[in-house]
Design an enzyme around this catalytic site. Structure first.
Site, PDB file in Angstrom:
ATOM      1  N   ARG A 140       0.982  -5.297   1.828  1.00 48.55           N
ATOM      2  CA  ARG A 140       2.421  -4.949   1.843  1.00 48.55           C
ATOM      3  C   ARG A 140       2.760  -3.752   0.995  1.00 48.55           C
ATOM      4  O   ARG A 140       3.496  -2.875   1.434  1.00 48.55           O
ATOM      5  CB  ARG A 140       3.308  -6.144   1.522  1.00 48.55           C
ATOM      6  CG  ARG A 140       3.292  -6.610   0.117  1.00 48.55           C
ATOM      7  CD  ARG A 140       3.484  -8.077   0.042  1.00 48.55           C
ATOM      8  NE  ARG A 140       2.387  -8.760   0.677  1.00 48.55           N
ATOM      9  CZ  ARG A 140       2.493  -9.477   1.790  1.00 48.55           C
ATOM     10  NH1 ARG A 140       3.617  -9.619   2.396  1.00 48.55           N
ATOM     11  NH2 ARG A 140       1.435 -10.078   2.268  1.00 48.55           N
ATOM     12  N   THR A 141       2.221  -3.663  -0.224  1.00 48.46           N
ATOM     13  CA  THR A 141       2.566  -2.510  -1.064  1.00 48.46           C
ATOM     14  C   THR A 141       2.014  -1.246  -0.417  1.00 48.46           C
ATOM     15  O   THR A 141       2.677  -0.213  -0.362  1.00 48.46           O
ATOM     16  CB  THR A 141       2.007  -2.695  -2.490  1.00 48.46           C
ATOM     17  OG1 THR A 141       2.493  -3.933  -2.993  1.00 48.46           O
ATOM     18  CG2 THR A 141       2.463  -1.578  -3.409  1.00 48.46           C
ATOM     19  N   LYS A 166     -21.403   6.493  -5.739  1.00 48.73           N
ATOM     20  CA  LYS A 166     -22.531   7.316  -6.213  1.00 48.73           C
ATOM     21  C   LYS A 166     -22.472   7.501  -7.723  1.00 48.73           C
ATOM     22  O   LYS A 166     -23.337   8.130  -8.304  1.00 48.73           O
ATOM     23  CB  LYS A 166     -22.488   8.693  -5.547  1.00 48.73           C
ATOM     24  CG  LYS A 166     -22.600   8.658  -4.034  1.00 48.73           C
ATOM     25  CD  LYS A 166     -22.563  10.078  -3.484  1.00 48.73           C
ATOM     26  CE  LYS A 166     -22.337  10.078  -1.983  1.00 48.73           C
ATOM     27  NZ  LYS A 166     -21.859  11.378  -1.502  1.00 48.73           N
ATOM     28  N   ARG A 225      -3.489   1.895  -6.946  1.00 46.74           N
ATOM     29  CA  ARG A 225      -3.627   0.468  -7.272  1.00 46.74           C
ATOM     30  C   ARG A 225      -5.043   0.239  -7.762  1.00 46.74           C
ATOM     31  O   ARG A 225      -6.011   0.739  -7.165  1.00 46.74           O
ATOM     32  CB  ARG A 225      -3.348  -0.427  -6.073  1.00 46.74           C
ATOM     33  CG  ARG A 225      -3.747  -1.873  -6.382  1.00 46.74           C
ATOM     34  CD  ARG A 225      -3.254  -2.861  -5.405  1.00 46.74           C
ATOM     35  NE  ARG A 225      -1.820  -3.053  -5.522  1.00 46.74           N
ATOM     36  CZ  ARG A 225      -1.190  -4.114  -5.012  1.00 46.74           C
ATOM     37  NH1 ARG A 225      -1.856  -5.041  -4.369  1.00 46.74           N
ATOM     38  NH2 ARG A 225       0.117  -4.241  -5.141  1.00 46.74           N
ATOM     39  N   HIS A 233       3.514  -3.735 -12.438  1.00 42.08           N
ATOM     40  CA  HIS A 233       3.682  -3.368 -11.034  1.00 42.08           C
ATOM     41  C   HIS A 233       5.094  -2.786 -10.944  1.00 42.08           C
ATOM     42  O   HIS A 233       6.021  -3.443 -10.452  1.00 42.08           O
ATOM     43  CB  HIS A 233       3.521  -4.622 -10.170  1.00 42.08           C
ATOM     44  CG  HIS A 233       3.378  -4.367  -8.700  1.00 42.08           C
ATOM     45  ND1 HIS A 233       3.728  -3.162  -8.104  1.00 42.08           N
ATOM     46  CD2 HIS A 233       2.930  -5.160  -7.695  1.00 42.08           C
ATOM     47  CE1 HIS A 233       3.499  -3.249  -6.805  1.00 42.08           C
ATOM     48  NE2 HIS A 233       3.006  -4.438  -6.535  1.00 42.08           N
TER      49      HIS A 233
HETATM   50  C1  NCD Z   1       1.908  -8.721  -5.898  1.00 41.72           C
HETATM   51  C2  NCD Z   1       0.818  -7.986  -6.629  1.00 41.72           C
HETATM   52  O1  NCD Z   1      -0.031  -7.337  -6.027  1.00 41.72           O
HETATM   53  O2  NCD Z   1       0.853  -8.043  -7.860  1.00 41.72           O
HETATM   54  N1  NCD Z   1       1.942  -8.376  -4.548  1.00 41.72           N
HETATM   55  C3  NCD Z   1       2.667  -7.300  -4.178  1.00 41.72           C
HETATM   56  O3  NCD Z   1       2.358  -6.192  -4.494  1.00 41.72           O
HETATM   57  N2  NCD Z   1       3.797  -7.540  -3.529  1.00 41.72           N
HETATM   58  C4  NCD Z   1       1.940 -10.168  -6.114  1.00 41.72           C
HETATM   59  C5  NCD Z   1       0.707 -10.955  -5.855  1.00 41.72           C
HETATM   60  O4  NCD Z   1      -0.307 -10.439  -5.372  1.00 41.72           O
HETATM   61  O5  NCD Z   1       0.761 -12.157  -6.129  1.00 41.72           O
END
Ligand code: NCD
Length: 319
Positions: free
Chosen positions: A65-66, A95, A116, A145
């Site tokens: 989703r993100t 590598k 991420r 986040h």
């Molecule tokens: C969250 C995350 O990645 O921290 N998800 C997200 O980005 N919406 C929450 C989760 O993974 O529980």
């Protein structure tokens, strides 16, 4: 680039690493643009705000989703993306290339990097490594986040027209949940907020974080459902399985607190909203979905794209 620079009304070129960089005025600027983005997203005509911009999505950790929300945000505004998933498995990283070099290589191709990573602190590390382009964190391990908290705050603001004097219940994984850590920072920017933290004892905030947040928020740790307050917001979270080294300890604490129609009937207020950053894995009974107070698969998710559109426009100096 200096990683924890305050936004201070000027988003252009800034890294987005922590909610600590924001002031209430910064949120006001972002939310004003977010409301405009909503209209752009509904409009079938493509926007040209990010025309000529390329944004790299560099994701070292699974995300749908993100990742999707950022990718769609760039495209909604007429920009383009370079999308790299799991570079540790198949590219120069495997590598032996250093993290810093990877950042410097990808910044050569784009105007911003969305990162991420499973390790806390890496967004800051990337911001320090990058010479030219801003880094936007899409989650760094158990750290923060920030864009999730921005969309959560926008969603709460949309509903209550304020971000002060609220009571928010967080349930689930308070220790490892990075969305919780960012949202607690966000709520700390405003006066009079009270947070209830419902979790198994093993998943409470660290002592250091409890002290930090207690300076700005009224923090009440609870471990029984009977202590659940009515509250303005119930923010449910998934127990972060991937942060456990021992699966039997995970099994012991997972889904200790499940949001069910019965729980709602007993303890929720008629205006309490139910939020969750998603994905959910059993901690919300699907029967709750049709409750009009449940907004996790509705406005909360959609707001993610609008807030990210606004943030990208501001950081890239196009708004
Ligand atoms: C969250 C995350 O990645 O921290 N998800 C997200 O980005 N919406 C929450 C989760 O993974 O529980």
């Amino acid at each position: 680039m200096d990683s924890l620079t305050k936004i201070d009304g000027k988003f252009k070129g800034k890294d987005i690493i922590s909610l600590d960089q924001f002031t209430p005025l910064d949120l006001k600027i972002l939310f004003f643009q977010t409301s405009k983005m909503k209209k752009i997203a509904y409009n079938a005509k493509p926007s040209k705000i990010l025309n000529g911009n390329i944004v790299t999505l560099l994701f070292y950790e699974p995300s749908s989703r993100t990742f999707g929300s950022f990718s769609a945000s760039v495209k909604q505004l007429g920009g383009q993306t370079v999308e790299i998933i799991n570079p540790q498995q198949f590219s120069s990283v495997s590598k032996g290339e250093t993290f810093e070099d990877t950042i410097r290589v990808f910044e050569a191709y784009c105007d911003a990097i969305i990162l991420r990573h499973p390790q806390e602190g890496t967004a800051k590390k990337a911001a320090e490594a990058a010479f030219f382009v801003p880094i936007i964190s899409a989650g760094d391990g158990i750290g923060e986040h920030p864009t999730q908290a921005l969309l959560d705050l926008y969603t709460i603001y949309e509903k209550f027209k304020r971000l002060d004097n609220l009571t928010v219940l967080f349930a689930g994984d308070i220790l490892y949940g990075r969305t919780v850590h960012s949202l607690l920072r966000g709520l700390s920017l405003f006066k009079g907020n009270t947070v209830y933290l419902l979790s198994p004892r093993q998943l409470r905030l660290t002592e250091e974080d409890r002290k930090r947040f207690s300076k700005k928020l009224k923090v009440i740790e609870i471990e029984n459902e009977s202590q659940i307050p009515k509250a303005d917001v119930w923010y449910w979270t998934r127990v972060q399985k991937e942060r456990f080294s021992n699966m039997s300890s995970y099994e012991r604490v997972k889904n200790k607190f499940v949001l069910t129609p019965e729980l709602i009937k007993k303890y929720a207020g008629k205006n309490t909203i139910f939020m969750h950053p998603l994905p959910r894995v059993g901690e919300i009974d699907p029967k709750v979905d049709k409750d009009p107070r449940a907004i996790y698969l509705k406005s909360q998710t959609r707001n993610g794209m609008y807030v990210r559109m606004a943030l990208l426009g501001l950081v890239l100096g196009k708004l």
